[in-house]
Design a protein around this motif. Sequence first.
Motif, PDB file in Angstrom:
ATOM      1  N   ASP A 294       0.830  -1.211   0.000  1.00  0.00           N
ATOM      2  CA  ASP A 294       0.000   0.000   0.000  1.00  0.00           C
ATOM      3  C   ASP A 294       0.860   1.255   0.000  1.00  0.00           C
ATOM      4  O   ASP A 294       0.545   2.251  -0.665  1.00  0.00           O
ATOM      5  CB  ASP A 294      -0.917   0.010   1.222  1.00  0.00           C
ATOM      6  N   TYR A 295       1.961   1.207   0.761  1.00  0.00           N
ATOM      7  CA  TYR A 295       2.872   2.359   0.792  1.00  0.00           C
ATOM      8  C   TYR A 295       3.512   2.578  -0.581  1.00  0.00           C
ATOM      9  O   TYR A 295       3.561   3.697  -1.094  1.00  0.00           O
ATOM     10  CB  TYR A 295       3.967   2.124   1.846  1.00  0.00           C
ATOM     11  N   ALA A 296       3.994   1.501  -1.193  1.00  0.00           N
ATOM     12  CA  ALA A 296       4.787   1.634  -2.407  1.00  0.00           C
ATOM     13  C   ALA A 296       3.960   2.025  -3.626  1.00  0.00           C
ATOM     14  O   ALA A 296       4.470   2.688  -4.535  1.00  0.00           O
ATOM     15  CB  ALA A 296       5.527   0.318  -2.685  1.00  0.00           C
ATOM     16  N   ILE A 297       2.684   1.636  -3.657  1.00  0.00           N
ATOM     17  CA  ILE A 297       1.893   1.841  -4.869  1.00  0.00           C
ATOM     18  C   ILE A 297       1.634   3.316  -5.147  1.00  0.00           C
ATOM     19  O   ILE A 297       1.308   3.694  -6.277  1.00  0.00           O
ATOM     20  CB  ILE A 297       0.577   1.039  -4.787  1.00  0.00           C
ATOM     21  N   GLN A 298       1.845   4.156  -4.143  1.00  0.00           N
ATOM     22  CA  GLN A 298       1.653   5.597  -4.369  1.00  0.00           C
ATOM     23  C   GLN A 298       2.690   6.174  -5.334  1.00  0.00           C
ATOM     24  O   GLN A 298       2.479   7.242  -5.916  1.00  0.00           O
ATOM     25  CB  GLN A 298       1.737   6.353  -3.031  1.00  0.00           C
ATOM     26  N   PHE A 299       3.810   5.461  -5.518  1.00  0.00           N
ATOM     27  CA  PHE A 299       4.887   5.985  -6.348  1.00  0.00           C
ATOM     28  C   PHE A 299       4.813   5.525  -7.802  1.00  0.00           C
ATOM     29  O   PHE A 299       5.535   6.031  -8.650  1.00  0.00           O
ATOM     30  CB  PHE A 299       6.244   5.578  -5.767  1.00  0.00           C
ATOM     31  N   GLY A 300       3.981   4.528  -8.086  1.00  0.00           N
ATOM     32  CA  GLY A 300       3.902   4.028  -9.454  1.00  0.00           C
ATOM     33  C   GLY A 300       3.291   2.642  -9.494  1.00  0.00           C
ATOM     34  O   GLY A 300       2.489   2.264  -8.638  1.00  0.00           O
ATOM     35  N   SER A 301       3.706   1.843 -10.456  1.00  0.00           N
ATOM     36  CA  SER A 301       3.150   0.490 -10.608  1.00  0.00           C
ATOM     37  C   SER A 301       4.075  -0.530  -9.954  1.00  0.00           C
ATOM     38  O   SER A 301       5.296  -0.370  -9.925  1.00  0.00           O
ATOM     39  CB  SER A 301       2.963   0.155 -12.089  1.00  0.00           C
ATOM     40  N   LEU A 302       3.469  -1.621  -9.444  1.00  0.00           N
ATOM     41  CA  LEU A 302       4.220  -2.674  -8.776  1.00  0.00           C
ATOM     42  C   LEU A 302       4.415  -3.850  -9.733  1.00  0.00           C
ATOM     43  O   LEU A 302       3.503  -4.226 -10.461  1.00  0.00           O
ATOM     44  CB  LEU A 302       3.490  -3.149  -7.517  1.00  0.00           C
ATOM     45  N   HIS A 303       5.595  -4.428  -9.699  1.00  0.00           N
ATOM     46  CA  HIS A 303       5.931  -5.527 -10.591  1.00  0.00           C
ATOM     47  C   HIS A 303       6.710  -6.604  -9.843  1.00  0.00           C
ATOM     48  O   HIS A 303       7.384  -6.328  -8.859  1.00  0.00           O
ATOM     49  CB  HIS A 303       6.780  -5.031 -11.768  1.00  0.00           C
ATOM     50  N   GLU A 304       6.611  -7.842 -10.361  1.00  0.00           N
ATOM     51  CA  GLU A 304       7.362  -8.975  -9.816  1.00  0.00           C
ATOM     52  C   GLU A 304       7.202  -9.061  -8.301  1.00  0.00           C
ATOM     53  O   GLU A 304       8.177  -9.231  -7.560  1.00  0.00           O
ATOM     54  CB  GLU A 304       8.835  -8.882 -10.204  1.00  0.00           C
ATOM     55  N   VAL A 305       5.979  -8.972  -7.846  1.00  0.00           N
ATOM     56  CA  VAL A 305       5.696  -9.029  -6.412  1.00  0.00           C
ATOM     57  C   VAL A 305       5.895 -10.460  -5.908  1.00  0.00           C
ATOM     58  O   VAL A 305       5.379 -11.418  -6.490  1.00  0.00           O
ATOM     59  CB  VAL A 305       4.259  -8.564  -6.121  1.00  0.00           C
ATOM     60  N   GLY A 306       6.663 -10.601  -4.855  1.00  0.00           N
ATOM     61  CA  GLY A 306       6.875 -11.910  -4.238  1.00  0.00           C
ATOM     62  C   GLY A 306       6.721 -11.808  -2.740  1.00  0.00           C
ATOM     63  O   GLY A 306       7.358 -10.965  -2.097  1.00  0.00           O
TER      64      GLY A 306
END
Length: 564
Positions: A294-306
């Motif tokens: 939730d914190y990181a998605i404010q900066f852009g798109s999320l990829h290769e989530v593990g």
Amino acid sequence: MKPATETGERINGQQWKSMMRAGAKALELKKSEVDALNVFPVPDGDTGTNMNLTIQSAVTDAEKTSGGSVAEVAAAVSMGSLMGARGNSGVILSQLLRGVAKGVEGQKTVSALQIAQALQTGVDTAYKAVMKPVEGTILTVSREMAKGALARAKQGGDSVETLKEAYLKGQQTLAKTPDMLPTLKQAGVVDAGGQGFLYIIGGWISALEGHDQEEISASPIQQEIQSQGAPAGFLVVENLEFPYCTEFLVKGKNLNVDQIRQDLSDRGDSMLVVGTDEVVKIHIHVKNPGNILDYAIQFGSLHEVGIHNMLSQNEAMAHALKNKEKEAPLESTEQTPLAMGEQTLKEHGIVAVAMGQGIAEVLKSLGVDEVIFGGQTMNPSTEDLVEAVQKVPAKNVYILPNNGNIVMAANQVKDIITDKNVFIIPTKSIPQGISALVNYDPEGNPEENAQNMEMGLTQIQSGEVTYAVRDSQFGSLEINEGDILGLVEDVIQITGQEALQVAQAILEKMEWREHDLVTIFYGEETPQEEAEKLREWLESEIPSIEVELYPGNQPLYYYILGVE
């Protein structure tokens, strides 16, 4: 071969090649002991065997060189170890050797100081390759060895003296590994990966002292090794205060790496934040992965989530059990590489690892193009995976390792394949592989496909029923050789005497009654009638439950179970 101290201050290419041969021979002499003394008593991958196969591949490539320079031989060793890397221990060894090669680039001959500096570069490279470095493993041992070597070389020590100091520091550090990892301390053992690397360095010393490969076992340092007794096993269990290893990419614009690192610094441990203003890689151990996403998605798109539960990240390498013949590869319906060049590449393809013929057939039915047989006690190499990817006529290829000890070898494929996009879906079990395939869209975007497949790993629990290969103590469980063991996410939960009863008990541990689907793969030693009894029990307890029963034909494991 003359001792290094009699040939001058610098080591040449032929001597370097002899060092590699001797290191491989020294490990080969002791690989069974490294395999045999594992603290985790289930049939699994083997540290000594994996490291031995890795370095043997390195030596094979080194032998093809003229040996005209140290740089030439070291580069061949690096490539050979990369292609032959098997298991986590083999991949880490390949990275140590890769870094050593970087350290001697352009050098025809090397001094003691340059050898020590190359060892340090090897350590730096290995640490960078491991997303979550754990102290008390081969990484720690190799790091202290490099420090010892540098200190001695700077004091004027020759090559033999420098490597002997590295060996001494490695021994001292290895003895301390139980104090760094609680599980090792409980079992009273040390790290097998570090022990294996010590054997290799011992071989280097033997070669520089003038002992031919055939004389390795009789050299002074090898006699010292023999007198030390058997090595101990290898197990990694991380601090469970933050049980979820969470890693992903953030893609955006004007990303501030330092600010992100600072914001996350108090949210978990083992944090790594690196990247550029457009792409940032985040790795962190946390209590709640959702908060970090939730914190990181404010900066852009999320990829290769593990997201991985670290109870299933147990890097225990196990006792060598039975000489099982590798099953013949499933005949591929895909075209050969030659024929591939004559057709249009499709968008997506999948490579997966399977333990048994039945499992392979299920994977094929779900869209897998190439199946590699492997898993416990028979980890495929990076080269095996590369060859499978090359057979798939697709622009984007997804690899499903389906075993925690194969993930690192799979990750090396991305550095070798340049004409295709390779995505590693870090599946650590067959049920996870099935779940990833269910989330795969043959018409989807590659990055979204990889993300969705990885997200599928969090939607399923994996259980296994196998047997103990030796007497052991695991937590509060007293385990006797031959006991039937029940595991959830690679962690031993219960013991018993009957496979069917243990399977029922482990399903209860997995809270199967709270879910909709149970998948059962029964092994080659499990009668179909017994497997049918397990299905009947599930359906009698909850008639609405969906049960999928397959003859997996897998060795070593009576049942592989999935609950979702």
